[in-house]
Design an enzyme around this catalytic site. Structure first.
Site, mmCIF file in Angstrom:
data_model
loop_
_atom_site.group_PDB
_atom_site.id
_atom_site.type_symbol
_atom_site.label_atom_id
_atom_site.label_comp_id
_atom_site.label_asym_id
_atom_site.label_seq_id
_atom_site.Cartn_x
_atom_site.Cartn_y
_atom_site.Cartn_z
ATOM 1 C CD GLU A 1 2.668 -9.790 -0.354
ATOM 2 O OE1 GLU A 1 1.895 -9.415 -0.848
ATOM 3 O OE2 GLU A 1 1.396 -10.588 0.800
ATOM 4 C CG HIS B 1 -0.087 -11.392 -3.637
ATOM 5 N ND1 HIS B 1 -0.515 -12.603 -2.775
ATOM 6 C CD2 HIS B 1 0.072 -10.049 -3.450
ATOM 7 C CE1 HIS B 1 -1.297 -11.459 -1.933
ATOM 8 N NE2 HIS B 1 -0.751 -10.010 -1.875
ATOM 9 N NE ARG C 1 -3.973 -2.140 2.256
ATOM 10 C CZ ARG C 1 -3.478 -2.908 1.755
ATOM 11 N NH1 ARG C 1 -2.690 -3.769 2.735
ATOM 12 N NH2 ARG C 1 -4.730 -3.887 1.848
ATOM 13 C CG HIS D 1 -1.001 -5.460 -4.326
ATOM 14 N ND1 HIS D 1 0.333 -5.768 -3.470
ATOM 15 C CD2 HIS D 1 -1.910 -5.908 -3.630
ATOM 16 C CE1 HIS D 1 0.298 -6.512 -2.467
ATOM 17 N NE2 HIS D 1 -0.751 -6.934 -2.617
ATOM 18 C CG ASP E 1 -2.883 -7.992 5.190
ATOM 19 O OD1 ASP E 1 -1.098 -8.231 4.877
ATOM 20 O OD2 ASP E 1 -3.890 -7.583 5.228
HETATM 21 C C1 GLA Z 1 -1.480 -8.097 -0.119
HETATM 22 C C2 GLA Z 1 -2.129 -7.526 1.318
HETATM 23 C C3 GLA Z 1 -3.168 -8.172 1.695
HETATM 24 C C4 GLA Z 1 -4.382 -8.417 0.877
HETATM 25 C C5 GLA Z 1 -3.663 -9.528 -0.300
HETATM 26 C C6 GLA Z 1 -4.599 -9.633 -1.585
HETATM 27 O O1 GLA Z 1 -0.931 -9.611 1.083
HETATM 28 O O2 GLA Z 1 -1.245 -6.834 2.626
HETATM 29 O O3 GLA Z 1 -4.174 -6.990 2.769
HETATM 30 O O4 GLA Z 1 -4.351 -7.363 -0.236
HETATM 31 O O5 GLA Z 1 -2.559 -8.885 -0.970
HETATM 32 O O6 GLA Z 1 -5.600 -9.491 -1.266
#
Ligand code: GLA
Length: 396
Positions: free
Chosen positions: A360, A219, A120, A145, A292
């Site tokens: 990631e 991803h 983000r 993304h 996350d």
């Molecule tokens: C990343 C983001 C998550 C989500 C995924 C896709 O990992 O950090 O919050 O958006 O991608 O769903």
């Protein structure tokens, strides 16, 4: 040398066979359930449909041990990775779909290259050299993304690589100046190499003709028991990260680098992913609906760029092991928190929350707005390079 030469010959043969098969290859047929016989290392391709009138190809990398990685030119998507368990039984360990249409319609970035900026950017805005750029706010209030149509939704140009380590696929894409609001024409190359040591190595390279920002990753959602087999909560994860970057309620880092010690984020010693994932006393777990979060990879003092061990994940049931190494400073641990049972994957099983985990490797989220984070700026004359290795093995 001889081995590399043989592998190369085999791959040329495979290509010839693939091209003479031509359009006869079934467009949406699932990858063969039968492992390639040992010794037929190489690269083969087949048509996989069209997006906006552009043909999409599907490439299969096979190594000398019969491990198989399938990659689409759409989004550079890793569609499947077939590896053995401790008894030699093969399974596809990444989430995905059988058909291109499903990827286009509803993929939550399954297996894709994410860019220009993975994760983000706050408010979809950043300022570089005094100029402010507005990106699509596709994950309100932020940009996620790479925007509405990031690298995961582009058709890449493919060619065969020439790595001595094993068959390799080279994908290139030129992102025009201003695409998705980002400045500079960005020339990107992503190379996938499958080595005979059962490693999938991804090398990223980019150059620009004007100052810009870039942050690329893959991803893939892994499930070492096989995709569609349930949650990954029993997988045991060890992360070489003594700190992480806590986030606000919109999943943007607050700027703090917080120690993991004493929190659910401590994976410095091996721990089942599910052990603390329901810890309601952790505000960060609540915000993320699980994990996350970006972890700060431990590195030797003064070493910002060498390839270091990031993570080790074991599925105790199958004995499959995934080790991740990277040149990046961070890694996003994402536990598939937004998978909500609204679609089925490759094997026809519905994907639900926690059915896969992503590691990631990346620069930290929102770095363009965080002067204390490692820089994601790229200027003309500079080269962006990044390498991540996913190594597969088994243990008893
Ligand atoms: C990343 C983001 C998550 C989500 C995924 C896709 O990992 O950090 O919050 O958006 O991608 O769903």
């Amino acid at each position: 040398m001889v081995r590399a030469h043989l592998a190369r010959l085999a791959s040329i043969l495979a290509l010839v066979v693939a091209s003479s098969a031509g359009i006869a290859a079934a467009q949406d047929a699932p990858p063969s359930p039968v492992a390639s016989p040992v010794g037929t290392a190489g690269l083969r391709s087949e048509p996989f449909g069209e997006v906006d009138g552009q043909p999409v190809e599907r490439y299969t990398l096979t190594n000398a041990n019969g491990i198989e990685v399938v990659i689409l030119t759409y989004g550079g998507i890793i569609q499947s990775i077939r590896v053995p368990d401790r008894d030699g039984a093969m399974a596809n360990v990444v989430l995905g779909f059988d058909t291109l249409d499903e990827y286009v319609a509803s993929s939550p970035y399954f297996g894709a290259i994410t860019g220009r900026y993975a994760n983000r950017i706050a408010g979809g805005q950043f300022t570089l050299d005094g100029q402010t750029y507005q990106l699509p706010v596709n994950n309100p209030p932020n940009s996620l993304h790479g925007g509405e149509k990031g690298f995961d939704k582009r058709v890449w140009t493919a060619s065969e690589g020439s790595s001595p380590d094993g068959p390799s696929l080279v994908l290139t894409y030129t992102s025009p100046d201003g695409e998705e609001g980002y400045p500079g024409t960005l020339d990107v190359t992503v190379t996938y190499t499958l080595t005979d040591n059962n490693e999938l190595r991804i090398d990223y390279h980019a150059t620009t003709d004007a100052p810009t920002v870039v942050n690329l990753t893959n991803h893939s959602y892994f499930n070492l028991a096989g995709e569609g087999s349930g949650t990954i909560y029993d997988h045991v994860l060890q992360l070489n990260a003594s700190a992480f970057t806590p986030v606000d309620e919109t999943l943007i880092p607050t700027g703090e680098i917080a120690p993991v010690a004493g929190t659910p984020f401590d994976f410095t010693r091996p721990k089942p992913i599910g052990q603390d994932i329901r810890d309601g006393s952790s505000e960060q777990i609540l915000i993320g609906r699980g994990y996350d979060h970006n972890f700060v990879i431990d590195r030797p003092e003064g070493d910002d760029t060498s390839l270091v061990q990031v993570a080790r994940v074991v599925d105790p049931e199958s004995g499959r092991v995934l080790e991740v190494a990277s040149t990046e400073p961070g890694v996003q641990l994402y536990t598939g928190n937004f998978l909500d049972g609204t679609f089925a994957g490759t094997s026809g099983k519905v994907y639900r929350q926690g059915d896969g985990f992503c590691l990631e490797t990346q620069h930290f989220p929102d770095s363009p707005n965080q002067p204390d984070f490692p820089s994601t700026e790229l200027r003309p004359g500079e080269e962006y390079t990044s390498t991540t290795v996913f190594a597969f093995s088994t243990e008893e």
